[in-house]
Design a protein around this motif. Structure first.
Motif, short mmCIF file in Angstrom:
data_model
loop_
_atom_site.label_atom_id
_atom_site.label_comp_id
_atom_site.label_asym_id
_atom_site.label_seq_id
_atom_site.Cartn_x
_atom_site.Cartn_y
_atom_site.Cartn_z
N ALA A 34 0.36 -1.24 -0.16
CA ALA A 34 0.07 -0.15 0.06
C ALA A 34 0.41 1.18 0.02
O ALA A 34 2.13 1.33 0.64
N PRO A 35 0.12 2.23 -0.86
CA PRO A 35 0.87 3.55 -0.82
C PRO A 35 0.95 4.09 0.90
O PRO A 35 0.42 3.88 1.08
N ASP A 36 1.63 5.68 1.24
CA ASP A 36 1.53 5.95 2.28
C ASP A 36 0.43 7.01 2.13
O ASP A 36 0.23 7.74 1.34
N LEU A 37 -0.80 6.55 3.09
CA LEU A 37 -1.85 7.01 3.00
C LEU A 37 -2.05 8.46 4.30
O LEU A 37 -3.52 8.77 4.37
N THR A 38 -1.32 8.81 5.38
CA THR A 38 -1.36 9.56 6.53
C THR A 38 -1.78 10.65 5.57
O THR A 38 -2.95 11.51 6.94
N THR A 39 -1.73 11.46 4.64
CA THR A 39 -2.08 12.87 4.54
C THR A 39 -3.47 12.49 3.43
O THR A 39 -4.03 13.14 2.26
N ALA A 40 -3.91 10.92 3.23
CA ALA A 40 -4.23 11.26 1.40
C ALA A 40 -5.96 10.89 2.13
O ALA A 40 -6.42 10.91 3.14
N ASP A 41 -6.88 12.12 0.93
CA ASP A 41 -7.83 11.96 1.22
C ASP A 41 -9.09 11.07 1.76
O ASP A 41 -8.14 9.93 1.26
N SER A 42 -10.28 11.16 0.98
CA SER A 42 -11.25 10.21 0.84
C SER A 42 -10.54 9.13 -0.07
O SER A 42 -10.76 8.05 -0.57
N ALA A 43 -10.63 9.76 -1.34
CA ALA A 43 -10.59 9.87 -2.23
C ALA A 43 -9.38 8.68 -2.56
O ALA A 43 -9.55 7.54 -3.09
N THR A 44 -8.64 9.16 -1.61
CA THR A 44 -7.44 8.49 -2.26
C THR A 44 -7.44 6.82 -1.57
O THR A 44 -6.71 5.73 -2.14
N VAL A 45 -8.28 7.16 -0.26
CA VAL A 45 -7.92 6.22 0.38
C VAL A 45 -9.37 5.11 0.09
O VAL A 45 -8.86 3.80 -0.55
N VAL A 46 -10.47 5.44 -1.00
CA VAL A 46 -10.89 4.84 -1.25
C VAL A 46 -10.12 4.23 -3.03
O VAL A 46 -10.68 2.98 -2.88
N ARG A 47 -9.66 4.27 -3.43
CA ARG A 47 -9.06 4.16 -4.49
C ARG A 47 -8.24 2.88 -4.38
O ARG A 47 -8.04 1.64 -4.10
#
Lengths: 450, 927
Positions: free
Chosen positions: B604-617
């Motif tokens: 998985a990529p770094d999702l620390t600052t990811a928004d919801s859309a990124t998280v969903v993708r």
């Protein structure tokens, strides 16, 4: 240091009582199993007394009566001792010699059987801490002509030495380990446990005893059967106590017609009188106590609650009397059957083996006859001379016929069944009867002539 | 000769003698040991022996030496014929030999007969040798059959051993067969298992192939356990995002405030207060209603009290009714005090009235009595002496008596003094009494004295009543004063009765109590009203601060319902605001959870600052990868399941032993079973090979089981035989047979032996007797025989065949001859010698008759025989009968004292001292 042990011998297991021919089925079974029951009781005595060990001085079973049942029974009894951790030391005798099948018995491990090749020594309870030394040698065949006792030589006298020997105790014999009391006495044996002679007795002049047969099998074995409890210390005199075990006791009751009377003090005249009289004697037997039955035993008798299950009786009618005229073979059979009907049940039962008639018709007494009749006097004198004349006796033995077999004391068990053993006593009896019969004939003919 | 023969024994009727012409009548003179007797025989009677010349008594049998008639006839009357044959007169029991050998010897001669009886008896039992013949045969054979049966029965022990060994062999073979069958069954089980699991094993191999190409480490590292959660979080995130939008729109639509955000914040801030107010609204409503209802109730009660007060004292001002009641201080009197005062007045008044009535009545009576007494007194005598008049006389007399008595006592002693005193006193008393006069006036039958007594009693009563009345009047005055005071305080008039006072006091006290209670209730209600108003004012203030309620000119209590509606609306707003807030928080939470979950995925990529859309993708990528991983995991699980199932099947208790032989080690895991399975599969070319092997095994097992069944049958049979052999019935039966035979044999053997011994004894006895008794006889006979034969024969010996009268004659040269070998004359000489010897030995010397017994002898033998007879005549009377004159001459020549008688025509003649006369009679016959 001392030990307490049970001395027994001559079970003759499987050998039946010679009285069962006309018995009822249940009684016959009791008589047939009497030797088994006696052995079971002997073992029970050992268990009850918690003896250190048991010694058996030969003739455990009868070679001529052996059966699988008897073998299994014997093994079972030894197993009872094994369960109680009581060792048992056995020699075989002339009736069950090694080499004739005895060695095949699957005896439990507590039983030590002495070999026939030489005298063996076994230490009780073990070699490390021995408390007694038992020495013994079995018969390897029916006859043992060697003086086995001679080799019973213990290495020391620190512990009780016990010799186990099957012998006729006849130093001049040739068949049953010949020896005499003095021979036994000279050995350093504290107690000789003997077998072969069926009457329990202490041996004069030696620390030895015969346990006798636990159950008599015929009219020749009328003694109460049992076993011996022996307490012996090293170098001390053994304490011996007889324990009765026989479920059946043989009795030969002689009735002299010259003295036997009815309740009314009249002589016995007919079968009814005889039956009544013999019934009274049967009643006497049934109420006999232990002391009266064992009085004749030449040794101390243990206090037990033993009483026989029954008696087997032979009624021997002798003397002269009116009853004799009513007696014949059929009449004695009838009398025997009537007696059997009366007392063959109950406790103790009395079973009539037979009624033997040796009586004679009434005549003046012998003294009168001798005084008044020269021929009878001469006959009596002649018979007395013959009794003491070996040559004449030998001639008479030949006269008795081939059906009789002359035998010595030592050969008492070696007579085939189809012949009757003849010894001096029996010959004297036969002479007595012959004299009586002859006198009867002479007197009768003389009276008829007059 | 016949007369001599019968002289001592009598004549029997049937003995062949010719009958007597009249009667037999014989007499004889007998000399026994010098004593003389007369022997008389008359008719057929017994002979009688009578002593003569003082001879002692003697019986005839003694005279004849107890010799029987026949014996006497045979021994002492000797005819020629009788030397050679048994007389016809003898019966079987009396043998000639017995007679020859003597009477006692007869018994001895019976011995052989008894011997024969015993011998015959013995022979019938056991033959000559006492063997298994005749009677002995059957019991001996029975014994032998019993012995044979016993041998067979005893042999059963050995047979039992053999059978037991045979059963052991059969058991061993069964064990071997069982092992072989077990081995084959094991293989059969193994191969059947292989066949059953063959397809699954192939699947397993395919799965192994598939999994071998995958990176199972990555598969294992992939958080497959988060797939479902990721899928769920992704879905929930979307759902709550939509929920938030809907809640915000609903709040905006519901709330009238312009600044929704601010209002929502305020409402949310006051959440607890709003919730609390709303929970209290119901209570408040109830309190408001309660206050209003109580106000109404109190007003109603007040009106009621006023009405009661007006009824109690109509005179009171209607406006001040309740004040008047409140002013009456009923507390100054207790209810008991009022009751005491009023009751006391009433009671005192009642009692006072009663006393006055009694006083009046008694006063009137008193006056009546006075009048009656006065009237009665005037009419009675004025001079009557009374007891009072006589008292001085009595007293003076008594004093005189004491004085005189004392004087006498001083002078004459105490007793006379006392007596004198008593006498004087008696005299004076009697005088005074005689002076008394008694008179009693009456009124209507009642004596004056009685009236006076009544009057005195009334006077006392009147005095008492008057005193009581004064006391009561004082008490009543005091009570009246108290009552008046009470009336005054209650505002009652002075004429108000005590009972009315008491009733008024009770009513006014009750009314005043009710009024006090009412005023208390009013006061309490006022406090509650104020408290409620204060509470509602606080609520109104809060609503005002939220901007939803205006508090100006508002009585919270009166506008309570309006206030309550505002509070309820505010709570609705609060609910909407809270829904918005909840949706916002949930969306945020789900996004955080999903991010955290994806953080566990190595790729998985770094999702620390990811928004919801990124998280969903990213979640979509994660789920896509997860599906592949799941496939691999399922394959592996299927493989594992197959392995487990196979291993479980292979290690089942019924199967595992079949593969045990392929087990290399004792490892605990069950992988060895799969390896073993694979080995078994590899051992066979294919499935068909396994099936063929199974067919072979089945056939072999069937064959082995057939053999085993046969062995089992053998074992059953052997066991049955062993059970039969284990019984001792046969040996017991055999012994019973032997015993039965012996029981029959023994008496027979005894009988045989007894008979043989008796036979032997009797034979010995017989020989001994013969030797003893015939010896002397034969010695004497030998001597006579030798003399007669002039020593041609030297001895007579016995052949022991006495019954046959056989003897041995010993010649001078020692040769022996049996009787049959002798010449007639010699044989007659022999028997004559034996008889003469026997006669010599007989104890009695009886007459001897010789009837021409020596006729056959030659002259030399005649002479020697006559010499012997002559010697016999020394002891016995000898009658020699002959018809030969030469015999008489020789007698005459060779004897000295013979007498000669002639018998002619039935008549005896003689005696003659010479033989001539008799010879003369015989001459003619010689020619």
């Amino acid at each position: 240091m001392g030990v307490t042990f049970l001395h027994t011998a001559d079970f003759h297991l499987g050998s039946p009582l010679r009285a069962v021919e006309a018995a009822s089925e249940s009684l016959a079974e009791r008589l047939q199993r009497a030797t088994h029951e006696a052995l079971r009781r002997v073992i029970q005595v050992a268990l009850d007394e918690d003896v250190d060990f048991v010694v058996v001085a030969g003739d455990l079973y009868d070679q001529q009566a052996r059966s699988v049942y008897a073998n299994e029974f014997l093994v079972n009894q030894f197993e009872r001792l094994e369960d109680a951790e009581i060792p048992c030391y056995v020699v075989h005798g002339n009736h069950d010699p090694l080499g004739a099948g005895a060695e095949k018995l699957p005896l439990p491990e507590n039983v030590h059987v002495f070999g026939a090749d030489d005298v063996e020594t076994v230490l009780y309870p073990n070699d490390d801490e021995p408390e007694a030394r038992i020495m013994g040698q079995s018969y390897g065949s029916q006859w043992e002509s060697n003086s086995l006792y001679y080799h019973y030589t213990p290495p020391d006298t620190a512990i009780p030495n016990i010799g186990l020997l099957h012998t006729g105790l006849n130093p001049d014999g040739r068949r049953y380990a010949p020896c005499g009391p003095s021979d036994l006495a000279q050995k350093e044996i504290d107690y000789w446990a003997l077998g072969h002679i069926h009457t329990p007795r202490l041996v004069d002049g030696a620390p030895a005893a015969y346990a006798g047969i636990p159950q008599g099998r015929n009219i020749g074995e009328t003694s109460v059967g049992g076993c011996l409890l022996v307490d012996v210390d090293a170098g001390g005199d053994p304490d011996i106590e007889f324990v009765p075990t026989s479920p059946i006791v043989w009795q030969e009751i002689v009735v002299d017609l010259g003295t036997a009377n009815t309740d009314d003090d009249a002589p016995l005249r007919n079968l009814a009188d005889a039956e009544g009289y013999l019934e009274e004697r049967m009643l006497d037997l049934r109420v006999a106590d232990q002391d009266s039955l064992t009085d004749a035993l030449p040794m101390p008798v243990a206090e037990t609650d033993w009483m026989p299950e029954g008696f087997v009786c032979r009624w021997t009618l002798t003397g002269r009397g009116e009853l004799s005229k009513a007696l014949n073979e059929e009449a004695t059979d009838v009398l025997a059957n009537q007696l059997r009907d009366r007392s063959s049940s109950g406790s103790p039962f009395v079973w009539t083996e037979s009624v033997r008639d040796y009586s004679a018709p009434p005549l003046p007494d012998l003294e009168t006859l001798v005084e008044s009749d020269e021929i009878i006097s001469e006959l009596v004198e002649l018979s007395n001379e013959i009794r003491g004349d070996d040559a004449a006796r030998a001639e008479l033995r030949a006269k008795t016929g081939d059906v009789w077999k002359w035998r010595t004391d030592e050969e008492h068990e070696d007579v085939s069944e189809e012949r009757i053993a003849l010894d001096d006593k029996r010959l004297d009896d036969l002479i007595d009867r012959a004299v009586t019969r002859s006198i009867d004939e002479l007197a009768t003919r003389r009276d008829n002539a007059n | 000769m016949e007369a001599v023969r019968h002289l001592g024994y009598g004549i029997s009727r049937g003995n062949g003698l010719p009958p007597a012409t009249d009667q037999y009548d014989l007499t004889a003179d007998v000399v026994v040991n010098g004593a003389e007797y007369e022997l008389a025989l008359t008719g057929y009677g017994d002979p009688a022996l009578a002593p003569v010349n003082g001879a002692p008594d003697r019986v005839l049998s003694d005279v004849f030496g107890n010799l029987g008639s026949a014996q006497y006839q045979q021994l002492f009357t000797i005819s020629l014929d009788e030397l050679r044959r048994m007389p016809t007169s003898l019966d079987d029991d009396v043998s000639l030999s017995a007679i020859l050998l003597g009477a006692a010897y007869g018994d001895v001669l019976k011995i052989p007969q008894i011997q024969d009886v015993f011998s015959d008896r013995a022979k019938s039992i056991g033959g000559k040798h006492g063997r298994d013949v005749y009677d002995l045969k059957e019991p001996i054979n029975e014994i032998r059959s019993g012995v044979d049966a016993r041998d067979d029965a005893v042999a059963q022990v050995d047979e039992h051993d053999r059978k037991q060994a045979a059963r052991g062999d059969v058991n061993s073979r069964i064990t071997e067969l069982d092992e072989e069958i077990a081995d084959l069954t094991t293989e059969q089980t193994r191969l059947n298992t292989v066949l059953t699991e063959y397809e699954e094993f192939e699947t397993l191999q395919e799965l192994n192939l598939e999994l071998d190409g995958a990176d199972l480490d990555k598969v294992d590292a992939f958080p497959t356990d988060q797939l479902d959660r990721a899928r769920q979080l992704q879905s929930q995130l979307a759902e709550w995002q939509e929920e938030l939008t809907t809640a915000e729109e609903e709040f905006a639509r519901q709330v009238s405030a312009e600044d929704h955000e601010t209002y929502r914040d305020r409402v949310l801030d006051a959440t607890s207060t709003i919730r609390a107010y709303n929970r209290e609204i119901a209570g408040w409503r109830e309190r408001v209603n309660s206050v209003q209802e109580q106000l109404s109730e109190l007003a109603k009660e007040r009106r009621k009290l006023r009405s009661q007060a007006a009824d109690l004292q109509p005179g009171w001002d209607s406006e001040s009714l309740l004040d008047r009641i409140r002013d009456i201080e009923t507390d100054l009197f207790s209810r008991d005090e009022v009751r005491s005062i009023t009751r006391s007045c009433e009671d005192l008044k009642s009692e006072l009235d009663e006393v006055e009535r009694n006083l009046n009545e008694k006063t009137a009576r008193h006056e009546q009595l006075e009048q009656e007494i006065d009237t009665a007194t005037d009419s009675s005598s004025e001079a009557s002496h009374t007891l009072r008049d006589q008292l001085p006389v009595a007293a003076g007399g008594t004093v005189v008596a004491l004085i005189v008595g004392s004087a006498v006592g001083v002078v004459g002693g105490a007793i006379p003094g006392v007596v004198i005193t008593l006498v004087i006193t008696l005299i004076v008393g009697t005088y005074a009494a005689s002076r008394l006069e008694f008179e009693s006036p009456e009124v209507d039958g009642v004596s004056v004295e009685t009236l006076r007594a009544d009057k005195r009693s009334l006077t006392a009563d009147i005095e008492g009543l008057r005193s009581r009345k004064a006391g009561l009047e004082t008490e009543y005055s005091t009570a009246t004063e108290q009552l008046d005071s009470l009336r005054e305080k209650l505002g009652l008039s002075n004429d108000t009765s005590p009972a009315a006072v008491r009733e008024f006091y009770a009513d006014i006290s009750s009314l005043r109590g009710d009024l006090m209670t009412l005023e208390g209730d009013v006061e309490a209600l006022d406090e509650k009203e104020e408290t409620l108003r204060s509470d509602l004012a606080a609520v109104a203030d809060t609503m005002s601060e939220l901007g939803v309620f205006d508090t100006d000119d508002i009585d919270p209590l009166e506008d309570a319902e309006k206030l309550f509606a505002t509070v309820e609306n505010t709570e609705d707003d609060l609910d909407l605001a809270q829904a918005v807030t909840t949706a916002q928080r949930t969306v945020t939470s789900h996004k955080d959870d999903l991010r955290d979950l994806l953080a566990e995925w190595d790729d998985a990529p770094d999702l620390t600052t990811a928004d919801s859309a990124t998280v969903v993708r990213t979640a979509d990528q994660f789920l896509e990868r997860g599906e592949r991983v799941t496939e691999l995991v399922e394959a592996r699980e299927q493989r594992d399941e197959i392995r487990v199932r196979l291993k479980r099947r292979l290690t089942a208790s019924a199967i595992e032993p079949a593969f045990e032989s392929y087990r290399d080690s004792e490892d605990d895991d069950d992988d060895w079973a799969l390896a073993a399975f694979e080995c078994v599969v590899e051992e066979h070319a294919n499935r068909k090979a396994i099936e063929e092997r199974l067919d072979t095994i089945g056939e072999t097992i069937e064959s082995l089981e057939t053999e085993r069944s046969e062995c089992v049958e053998d074992r059953v049979e052997l066991t049955k035989e062993l059970e039969e052999l284990a019984s001792d019935d046969d040996v017991r039966e055999a012994h019973a047979t032997i015993e039965a035979g012996r029981r029959r044999l023994e008496p027979l053997a005894e009988e045989y032996a007894t008979s043989r011994i008796a036979e032997y004894l009797l034979n010995e006895l017989h020989e001994r007797f013969i030797d003893r008794t015939t010896g002397p006889l034969l010695d004497e006979a030998s001597e006579i025989f030798a003399r007669i034969t002039d020593n041609a024969y030297t001895e007579v010996d016995s052949t022991n065949e006495f019954d046959n009268l056989d003897f041995q004659s010993v010649l001078a040269d020692g040769q022996t001859q049996r009787t049959a070998e002798l010449s007639r004359a010699t044989a007659e000489q022999l028997f004559l010698a034996i008889r003469l010897a026997r006669i010599r030995r007989h104890e009695s010397s009886l007459p001897v008759l010789l009837d021409d017994s020596i006729t056959n002898f030659d002259p030399a033998h005649h002479v020697r025989t006559l010499q012997t007879i002559s010697e016999l005549a020394d002891t016995n009377q000898v009658f020699l009968l002959t018809c030969h004159p030469e015999l008489l001459e020789r007698v005459d020549t060779h004897t000295d004292s013979a007498q000669y008688w002639s018998l002619d025509d039935g008549q005896f003649d003689g005696p003659y001292s010479e033989p001539d006369e008799p010879c003369g009679l015989l001459e003619p016959t010689w020619s």
